[in-house]
Design a protein around this motif. Structure first.
Motif, short mmCIF file in Angstrom:
data_model
loop_
_atom_site.label_atom_id
_atom_site.label_comp_id
_atom_site.label_asym_id
_atom_site.label_seq_id
_atom_site.Cartn_x
_atom_site.Cartn_y
_atom_site.Cartn_z
N VAL A 13 40.54 65.10 41.86
CA VAL A 13 41.52 64.82 42.93
C VAL A 13 40.84 64.46 44.25
O VAL A 13 39.84 65.06 44.64
CB VAL A 13 42.48 66.02 43.08
CG1 VAL A 13 41.87 67.15 43.86
CG2 VAL A 13 43.80 65.59 43.63
N CYS A 14 41.39 63.44 44.90
CA CYS A 14 40.81 62.96 46.16
C CYS A 14 41.59 63.52 47.34
O CYS A 14 42.65 64.13 47.18
CB CYS A 14 40.86 61.43 46.19
SG CYS A 14 42.55 60.82 46.16
N TYR A 15 41.08 63.22 48.53
CA TYR A 15 41.70 63.72 49.76
C TYR A 15 43.17 63.31 49.88
O TYR A 15 44.04 64.12 50.19
CB TYR A 15 40.88 63.20 50.96
CG TYR A 15 41.61 63.23 52.26
CD1 TYR A 15 41.86 64.44 52.91
CD2 TYR A 15 42.08 62.06 52.85
CE1 TYR A 15 42.56 64.47 54.10
CE2 TYR A 15 42.78 62.08 54.04
CZ TYR A 15 43.02 63.28 54.66
OH TYR A 15 43.71 63.30 55.83
N GLY A 16 43.45 62.01 49.62
CA GLY A 16 44.81 61.51 49.81
C GLY A 16 45.80 62.15 48.86
O GLY A 16 46.93 62.48 49.24
N VAL A 17 45.38 62.34 47.61
CA VAL A 17 46.28 62.94 46.62
C VAL A 17 46.50 64.42 46.93
O VAL A 17 47.62 64.94 46.85
CB VAL A 17 45.72 62.74 45.19
CG1 VAL A 17 46.46 63.60 44.19
CG2 VAL A 17 45.79 61.27 44.81
N THR A 96 51.77 58.57 52.58
CA THR A 96 50.83 57.45 52.44
C THR A 96 49.43 57.94 52.79
O THR A 96 49.23 58.55 53.85
CB THR A 96 51.21 56.29 53.40
OG1 THR A 96 52.55 55.91 53.17
CG2 THR A 96 50.28 55.10 53.21
N CYS A 97 48.47 57.67 51.92
CA CYS A 97 47.10 58.11 52.21
C CYS A 97 46.61 57.45 53.50
O CYS A 97 46.80 56.24 53.69
CB CYS A 97 46.19 57.71 51.05
SG CYS A 97 44.47 58.08 51.42
N PRO A 98 45.98 58.21 54.37
CA PRO A 98 45.48 57.61 55.62
C PRO A 98 44.54 56.42 55.38
O PRO A 98 44.50 55.50 56.18
CB PRO A 98 44.73 58.77 56.29
CG PRO A 98 45.42 60.00 55.76
CD PRO A 98 45.79 59.66 54.35
N TYR A 99 43.83 56.40 54.25
CA TYR A 99 42.96 55.25 53.96
C TYR A 99 43.78 54.03 53.58
O TYR A 99 43.40 52.89 53.88
CB TYR A 99 41.97 55.59 52.84
CG TYR A 99 41.02 56.69 53.22
CD1 TYR A 99 40.22 56.58 54.35
CD2 TYR A 99 40.92 57.85 52.48
CE1 TYR A 99 39.35 57.59 54.73
CE2 TYR A 99 40.05 58.87 52.83
CZ TYR A 99 39.28 58.74 53.96
OH TYR A 99 38.42 59.74 54.32
N VAL A 100 44.91 54.24 52.91
CA VAL A 100 45.80 53.12 52.57
C VAL A 100 46.44 52.59 53.86
O VAL A 100 46.60 51.38 54.06
CB VAL A 100 46.88 53.56 51.56
CG1 VAL A 100 47.91 52.46 51.35
CG2 VAL A 100 46.24 53.94 50.23
N ILE A 190 37.71 49.54 50.85
CA ILE A 190 37.55 50.28 49.60
C ILE A 190 37.37 51.76 49.95
O ILE A 190 36.63 52.09 50.88
CB ILE A 190 36.32 49.77 48.82
CG1 ILE A 190 36.54 48.31 48.39
CG2 ILE A 190 36.07 50.65 47.59
CD1 ILE A 190 35.32 47.65 47.80
N CYS A 191 38.07 52.60 49.23
CA CYS A 191 38.01 54.03 49.55
C CYS A 191 36.71 54.63 49.02
O CYS A 191 36.32 54.39 47.88
CB CYS A 191 39.21 54.71 48.92
SG CYS A 191 39.09 56.48 49.00
N ASP A 192 36.10 55.42 49.87
CA ASP A 192 34.85 56.11 49.54
C ASP A 192 35.01 56.98 48.29
O ASP A 192 34.13 57.03 47.43
CB ASP A 192 34.56 57.01 50.76
CG ASP A 192 33.14 57.47 50.80
OD1 ASP A 192 32.92 58.53 51.36
OD2 ASP A 192 32.27 56.77 50.24
FE1 F3S Z 1 42.62 58.89 47.24
FE2 F3S Z 1 43.44 57.80 49.41
FE3 F3S Z 1 41.20 57.09 48.37
S1 F3S Z 1 44.72 58.36 47.71
S2 F3S Z 1 41.45 57.34 46.19
S3 F3S Z 1 41.64 59.09 49.22
S4 F3S Z 1 42.72 55.75 49.22
#
Ligand code: F3S
Length: 281
Positions: A13-17, A96-100, A190-192
């Motif tokens: 699991v990543c930060y956004g999820v 919404t993920c902050p990276y998105v 691209i997400c890290d």
């Molecule tokens: Fe996860 Fe957000 Fe990256 S949902 S894969 S941290 S773009």
């Protein structure tokens, strides 16, 4: 001899999820009627667990009554959709993920600054559809350099990338675009988390005979990990649950690697590892 089982150094699991799951669980705890717009993440088990806690899935906010809560998933949605939901009296929790969100902001800025916007990604993916809504109707979505028209040319070109794309794809598109424009502005969005999981999978797969990749079959980033693992030469199995494992996969195998997509909670990964340990004991 009992085989060696190793887990990729970046997996799961990543930060956004994680953030989205916490927001959804927080909504469930209030006892208010809540629904996610589409499955919160590409992981059927997690979606079922949320449903058991009172967070349903809807395919259309219009089906919700005023006062109900609408949860936006990590991929984001078109800006107009949130405004329309709020206008109808829905409570909106934007997960919404902050990276998105950074991809959306970059696309909007490029369009506002007069660049011809190119989004590298899967055209039908919800993240890309949402990003496109921020980039204006002229934005072009390509999944590889091959999708560029042979006669493509523009003065100012701006590029953003779906968070789950690979650096190789971005580099190939940049190489193809350079001769076609006077000015090229690239946001590497691209997400890290994605690239780290990809690199860790590649490394582990190089040194494993069998790889087990854990995550939703409908998860793009998990499917990509399985591809990378196959390309690195390991026999690769993409599974969602421990009961999909088959002892025959590990017959005579000395080195087993395990990795998981960015939408796979740590406990799901641990359950798969525990089951492999039982099967090879
Ligand atoms: Fe996860 Fe957000 Fe990256 S949902 S894969 S941290 S773009």
């Amino acid at each position: 001899m009992t085989p060696q089982i190793r887990i990729a150094r970046d997996a799961g699991v990543c930060y956004g999820v994680e953030r989205a799951l916490k927001l959804a669980q927080g909504a469930a705890a209030t006892g208010q009627k809540a629904s996610t717009l589409g499955p919160l993440i590409h992981n059927p088990q997690v979606v079922a667990e949320l449903a058991a806690r009172g967070v349903a899935v809807t395919d259309d906010p219009v089906k919700l009554a005023p006062g109900e809560t609408l949860i936006i998933r990590t991929h984001g949605v078109e800006a107009a959709l949130i405004e329309a939901a709020q206008a109808r009296g829905l409570q909106v929790i934007d997960a919404t993920c902050p990276y998105v969100r950074k991809v959306q902001q970059a696309a909007r800025k490029l369009a506002a600054d007069g660049y011809e916007v190119i989004i590298i990604g899967e055209p039908d993916h919800p993240e890309v559809i949402a990003v496109r809504s921020h980039a204006g109707s002229d934005a072009r979505v390509i999944s590889s350099a091959d999708d560029l028209p042979a006669d493509f040319s523009a003065r100012k070109v701006g590029v953003v990338v779906q968070t789950t794309q690979t650096l190789e794809t971005l580099q190939t598109v940049i190489r193809a675009l350079l001769p076609c424009c006077q000015e090229l502005r690239v946001y590497n969005t691209i997400c890290d988390a994605t690239s780290k999981r990809q690199e860790a999978t590649r490394e582990l797969a190089h040194d494993s005979e069998v790889m087990v990749v854990v995550g939703g079959h409908n998860s793009g980033n998990t499917t990509r990990l399985a591809q990378i693992s196959r390309e690195a030469g390991a026999h690769t199995y993409h599974i969602e649950r421990p009961d999909e494992l088959d002892a025959a996969w590990f017959d005579g195998v000395g080195r087993i690697g395990v990795t998981a997509g960015a939408s796979t909670p740590a406990e799901h990964l641990a359950a798969v590892v525990a089951r492999i340990e039982e099967l090879v004991a």
